[in-house]
Design a protein around this motif. Structure first.
Motif, PDB file in Angstrom:
ATOM      1  N   ARG A   1      54.150  27.324 -38.551  1.00 26.44           N
ATOM      2  CA  ARG A   1      55.054  27.377 -39.483  1.00 26.44           C
ATOM      3  C   ARG A   1      54.668  26.438 -40.784  1.00 26.44           C
ATOM      4  O   ARG A   1      54.776  25.192 -40.922  1.00 26.44           O
TER       5      ARG A   1
ATOM      6  N   PRO B   1      63.149  30.455 -34.631  1.00 26.15           N
ATOM      7  CA  PRO B   1      63.219  29.959 -33.161  1.00 26.15           C
ATOM      8  C   PRO B   1      62.320  28.898 -32.973  1.00 26.15           C
ATOM      9  O   PRO B   1      61.143  28.607 -33.590  1.00 26.15           O
ATOM     10  N   ASP B   2      62.441  28.097 -32.113  1.00 23.88           N
ATOM     11  CA  ASP B   2      61.774  26.898 -31.786  1.00 23.88           C
ATOM     12  C   ASP B   2      60.408  27.653 -30.934  1.00 23.88           C
ATOM     13  O   ASP B   2      60.352  28.812 -30.772  1.00 23.88           O
TER      14      ASP B   2
ATOM     15  N   ASP C   1      56.888  26.275 -28.054  1.00 16.68           N
ATOM     16  CA  ASP C   1      56.459  25.143 -27.108  1.00 16.68           C
ATOM     17  C   ASP C   1      55.530  24.250 -28.010  1.00 16.68           C
ATOM     18  O   ASP C   1      55.712  22.940 -27.886  1.00 16.68           O
TER      19      ASP C   1
ATOM     20  N   ILE D   1      54.374  23.555 -32.499  1.00 16.16           N
ATOM     21  CA  ILE D   1      54.422  23.972 -33.786  1.00 16.16           C
ATOM     22  C   ILE D   1      53.533  23.441 -34.795  1.00 16.16           C
ATOM     23  O   ILE D   1      53.306  22.188 -34.517  1.00 16.16           O
TER      24      ILE D   1
END
Length: 243
Positions: free
Chosen positions: A95, A220-221, A223, A225
């Motif tokens: 991200r 969304p999240d 595990d 990033i």
């Protein structure tokens, strides 16, 4: 056996894909050119929604999904999150941090196409860097405007639109030349982050040109990033070579 599914279509994803050996899969939605210099398997096309992606993860024995799609590919990121949860497969995501306005910037935020049109109404020579979205509106261009639309693939323009097919990275000299040639007086951009396409913002800043920035979608999240491809690639190499 560990097997990675890399969801890509960005420069970050390609940098990671180049480090993947043959047993792993690099997945592209189908837009743009397919790289021919990869050792890993390249898969082109959709999965058929969440259920289709769950089946793919199970049928192909995927043990890790890395989401390195574009920050605005929110549906794919949401599908990956839901499918990984259902298939019990870990999900990592790259991200890129969003660009932030700097001193001298004149940014106006828009959440959709309607707000973009409202924001550019006072201007005459907008530069669109949204990908293909503006191409759907070529017949709606006001008589007072001439649009310059930059996207990955060649496309016919019309009397009030010029299409520039180009792929980043873009440098300051090239962006200055484009702004001069097209007489740009406003820039319309996604807040993609990263350095590859940031030069247009620097040119807008130095010339006092407004930027209409499309709001980033919520993602969304995951595990894990990562802010950039290098960090994700290093972590992935460690994960692949673990005992």
């Amino acid at each position: 056996m560990t097997r990675v599914l890399l969801l890509g279509g960005t420069g970050d994803a390609l940098a990671i894909a180049r480090a993947l050996p043959t047993t792993h899969v690099y997945s592209l939605a189908g837009l743009g050119r397919v790289p021919g210099d990869l050792a890993c398997t390249v898969r082109v096309g959709g999965f058929g929604g969440i259920d289709g992606l769950v089946r793919y993860l199970r049928d192909e024995h995927i043990t890790l999904v890395v989401d390195a799609t574009h920050p605005y590919a929110a549906q794919m990121s949401r599908h990956a999150f839901d499918a990984c949860a259902l298939a019990d497969v870990p999900l990592w995501a790259v991200r890129r941090p969003a660009w932030q306005p700097q001193a001298g910037d004149d940014w106006r935020e828009a959440s959709d196409w309607r707000e973009i049109v409202e924001c550019i109404a006072p201007f005459h020579r907008p530069l669109f860097t949204l990908g293909r979205e503006a191409l759907a509106h070529l017949h709606d261009i006001p008589a007072s405007q001439h649009w310059t639309i930059r996207c990955l693939d060649a496309h016919p323009g019309n009397a009030r639109a010029s299409i520039v097919d180009a792929r980043g990275p873009f440098d300051l000299a090239g962006e200055r030349a484009l702004f001069d040639a097209a007489r740009i007086d406003v820039v319309v951009s996604k807040n993609s982050g990263g350095r590859a396409t940031e030069a247009k913002l620097a040119v807008a800043r130095e010339r006092g040109i407004a930027v209409v920035m499309l709001t980033r979608p919520a993602l969304p999240d995951a595990d894990r990033i990562f802010d950039d491809a290098a960090s994700a690639r290093d972590a992935l190499q460690h994960w692949l070579t673990r005992p």
